[in-house]
Scaffold this motif. Sequence first.
Motif, PDB file in Angstrom:
ATOM      1  N   VAL A  36       0.777  -1.450  -0.006  1.00  0.00           N
ATOM      2  CA  VAL A  36      -0.280   0.088   0.473  1.00  0.00           C
ATOM      3  C   VAL A  36       0.950   1.195   0.505  1.00  0.00           C
ATOM      4  CG1 VAL A  36      -1.974   0.824   0.935  1.00  0.00           C
ATOM      5  CG2 VAL A  36      -1.923  -0.972   1.320  1.00  0.00           C
ATOM      6  N   ASP A  37       0.452   2.098  -0.735  1.00  0.00           N
ATOM      7  CA  ASP A  37       1.818   3.285  -1.073  1.00  0.00           C
ATOM      8  C   ASP A  37       3.128   3.179  -0.697  1.00  0.00           C
ATOM      9  OD1 ASP A  37      -0.964   5.023  -1.206  1.00  0.00           O
ATOM     10  OD2 ASP A  37      -1.361   5.074   0.750  1.00  0.00           O
ATOM     11  N   GLY A  38       2.629   2.254  -1.433  1.00  0.00           N
ATOM     12  CA  GLY A  38       5.303   2.388  -1.750  1.00  0.00           C
ATOM     13  C   GLY A  38       5.624   1.315  -0.487  1.00  0.00           C
ATOM     14  N   GLU A  39       4.408   0.953   0.005  1.00  0.00           N
ATOM     15  CA  GLU A  39       5.427  -0.127   1.467  1.00  0.00           C
ATOM     16  C   GLU A  39       4.446  -1.283   1.707  1.00  0.00           C
ATOM     17  OE1 GLU A  39       5.645   2.269   5.061  1.00  0.00           O
ATOM     18  OE2 GLU A  39       3.732   2.140   5.105  1.00  0.00           O
ATOM     19  N   VAL A  40       5.053  -2.242   2.204  1.00  0.00           N
ATOM     20  CA  VAL A  40       4.352  -3.539   2.329  1.00  0.00           C
ATOM     21  C   VAL A  40       3.990  -3.388   3.972  1.00  0.00           C
ATOM     22  CG1 VAL A  40       4.593  -6.392   1.651  1.00  0.00           C
ATOM     23  CG2 VAL A  40       5.871  -4.997  -0.109  1.00  0.00           C
ATOM     24  N   ARG A  41       3.133  -3.675   3.841  1.00  0.00           N
ATOM     25  CA  ARG A  41       2.324  -3.814   5.489  1.00  0.00           C
ATOM     26  C   ARG A  41       1.920  -4.921   6.139  1.00  0.00           C
ATOM     27  NH1 ARG A  41       2.525   1.751   6.502  1.00  0.00           N
ATOM     28  NH2 ARG A  41       1.126   0.536   8.685  1.00  0.00           N
ATOM     29  N   VAL A  42       2.629  -5.723   6.802  1.00  0.00           N
ATOM     30  CA  VAL A  42       2.506  -7.189   7.038  1.00  0.00           C
ATOM     31  C   VAL A  42       1.851  -7.358   8.360  1.00  0.00           C
ATOM     32  CG1 VAL A  42       4.105  -7.507   5.256  1.00  0.00           C
ATOM     33  CG2 VAL A  42       4.895  -7.156   7.809  1.00  0.00           C
ATOM     34  N   PRO A  43       0.837  -8.585   8.026  1.00  0.00           N
ATOM     35  CA  PRO A  43       0.613  -8.629   9.593  1.00  0.00           C
ATOM     36  C   PRO A  43       1.525  -9.601  10.170  1.00  0.00           C
ATOM     37  CG  PRO A  43       0.103 -10.504   7.745  1.00  0.00           C
ATOM     38  CD  PRO A  43       0.676  -9.333   7.310  1.00  0.00           C
ATOM     39  N   GLU A  44       1.345  -9.569  11.513  1.00  0.00           N
ATOM     40  CA  GLU A  44       1.958 -10.243  12.830  1.00  0.00           C
ATOM     41  C   GLU A  44       2.029 -11.734  12.230  1.00  0.00           C
ATOM     42  OE1 GLU A  44       0.771  -8.835  16.128  1.00  0.00           O
ATOM     43  OE2 GLU A  44       2.711  -7.117  16.323  1.00  0.00           O
ATOM     44  N   GLY A  45       2.609 -12.546  12.342  1.00  0.00           N
ATOM     45  CA  GLY A  45       2.074 -13.889  12.359  1.00  0.00           C
ATOM     46  C   GLY A  45       3.202 -15.301  11.041  1.00  0.00           C
ATOM     47  N   LEU A  46       2.613 -16.444  10.810  1.00  0.00           N
ATOM     48  CA  LEU A  46       3.900 -17.119  10.273  1.00  0.00           C
ATOM     49  C   LEU A  46       3.033 -17.491   8.825  1.00  0.00           C
ATOM     50  CD1 LEU A  46       5.131 -18.919  13.246  1.00  0.00           C
ATOM     51  CD2 LEU A  46       6.294 -17.187  12.138  1.00  0.00           C
ATOM     52  N   ILE A  47       3.474 -18.146   8.155  1.00  0.00           N
ATOM     53  CA  ILE A  47       3.001 -18.954   7.104  1.00  0.00           C
ATOM     54  C   ILE A  47       3.897 -19.773   6.475  1.00  0.00           C
ATOM     55  CG2 ILE A  47       4.200 -16.841   5.710  1.00  0.00           C
ATOM     56  CD1 ILE A  47       1.804 -17.041   3.401  1.00  0.00           C
ATOM     57  N   GLN A  48       3.738 -20.479   6.032  1.00  0.00           N
ATOM     58  CA  GLN A  48       4.601 -21.570   5.154  1.00  0.00           C
ATOM     59  C   GLN A  48       4.571 -22.257   3.939  1.00  0.00           C
ATOM     60  OE1 GLN A  48       3.701 -24.529   8.397  1.00  0.00           O
ATOM     61  NE2 GLN A  48       4.806 -26.207   7.479  1.00  0.00           N
ATOM     62  N   PRO A  49       5.491 -21.475   2.698  1.00  0.00           N
ATOM     63  CA  PRO A  49       4.734 -21.296   1.631  1.00  0.00           C
ATOM     64  C   PRO A  49       5.175 -22.945   1.241  1.00  0.00           C
ATOM     65  CG  PRO A  49       6.594 -20.100   1.760  1.00  0.00           C
ATOM     66  CD  PRO A  49       5.962 -19.967   3.278  1.00  0.00           C
ATOM     67  N   VAL A  50       4.692 -23.862   0.658  1.00  0.00           N
ATOM     68  CA  VAL A  50       4.915 -24.717  -0.165  1.00  0.00           C
ATOM     69  C   VAL A  50       4.901 -24.519  -1.728  1.00  0.00           C
ATOM     70  CG1 VAL A  50       2.407 -25.566   0.563  1.00  0.00           C
ATOM     71  CG2 VAL A  50       4.404 -27.455   0.018  1.00  0.00           C
TER      72      VAL A  50
ATOM     73  N   THR B  98      -0.024 -19.188  14.563  1.00  0.00           N
ATOM     74  CA  THR B  98      -1.111 -20.329  14.004  1.00  0.00           C
ATOM     75  C   THR B  98      -1.963 -20.759  12.781  1.00  0.00           C
ATOM     76  OG1 THR B  98      -2.480 -21.161  15.541  1.00  0.00           O
ATOM     77  CG2 THR B  98      -0.266 -21.794  16.206  1.00  0.00           C
ATOM     78  N   GLY B  99      -2.577 -20.154  12.222  1.00  0.00           N
ATOM     79  CA  GLY B  99      -3.461 -19.863  11.135  1.00  0.00           C
ATOM     80  C   GLY B  99      -3.094 -20.691  10.048  1.00  0.00           C
ATOM     81  N   LEU B 100      -2.114 -19.954   9.762  1.00  0.00           N
ATOM     82  CA  LEU B 100      -1.609 -20.684   8.504  1.00  0.00           C
ATOM     83  C   LEU B 100      -0.393 -21.561   8.067  1.00  0.00           C
ATOM     84  CD1 LEU B 100      -1.939 -16.756   6.518  1.00  0.00           C
ATOM     85  CD2 LEU B 100      -2.832 -19.360   6.449  1.00  0.00           C
ATOM     86  N   VAL B 101      -0.110 -22.596   9.026  1.00  0.00           N
ATOM     87  CA  VAL B 101       0.482 -23.127   9.498  1.00  0.00           C
ATOM     88  C   VAL B 101       0.429 -24.673   9.650  1.00  0.00           C
ATOM     89  CG1 VAL B 101       2.731 -20.936   9.854  1.00  0.00           C
ATOM     90  CG2 VAL B 101       2.007 -22.698  11.887  1.00  0.00           C
TER      91      VAL B 101
END
Length: 247
Positions: free
Chosen positions: A146-160, A225-228
């Motif tokens: 958004v507007d030239g910056e990446v605003r990331v949520p707190e939390g984990l992700i586990q791409p596969v 834990t939601g995405l892992v």
Amino acid sequence: MKITVMGASGQIGTKVVELLRAAGHETVAAARNTGVDVLTGDGLAEALSGADVLVDVVNSPDYADGPVLEFFTKATNNQVAAAEAADVGHYVVLSIVNCDGLPDSGYMRAKVAQERIIADSGLPYTVVRATQFHEFADGIIASLTVDGEVRVPEGLIQPVAGADVAAEVARAAQAAPVDGIVNIGGPQKLTFGELAALVLAHRGESLPIVVDPAAVYFGTKVGDTGLVTGDDATLATTRLLDWQAAQ
């Protein structure tokens, strides 16, 4: 075995078909472009005639709450009815890790509804739940920019890697039904900030990455834990960085 793959023209379906044929199985590649429509039911009986296993990797063309729920409900009910009529012995479906723990997401609610229809049908089944694909990483970070910056949520992700997910789906199709869930995730649990850094580096871009407690993942909070996966999951071996290098 004779195995019918629904959604065979998609990202995962094409790989599953290749793996099953390479393993020597008679594999029917079913999709709208082959005359099989899971929403109308057209071609389902023919595609499932004599099949031992149905692999369901179809996906909705519309992710909005109402349409996605309607799609998975209608498509799954049609496939269940056709599988019952054809005396199919195993229904394998691809779903999402922890979809039942993220009720704020309309897509996740639709996947839960899909799983429930299959589990309640009485057909022997296996649900393969996967984490988010490497192939979606760019889109995830784009959604958070958004507007030239990446605003990331707190939390984990586990791409596969999608190829690793396809291999797990193909393995499940060749095994006995578990009448439950098997989980597969990537080899690394990353913060969203770490994911953003990998994506930006691969693109050769430099944007500020800001951890924003108000940021959400496609409209829903996910936490740590939601995405892992949990301790019971199969872990794939392909890291995002290695996958990127191969593209």
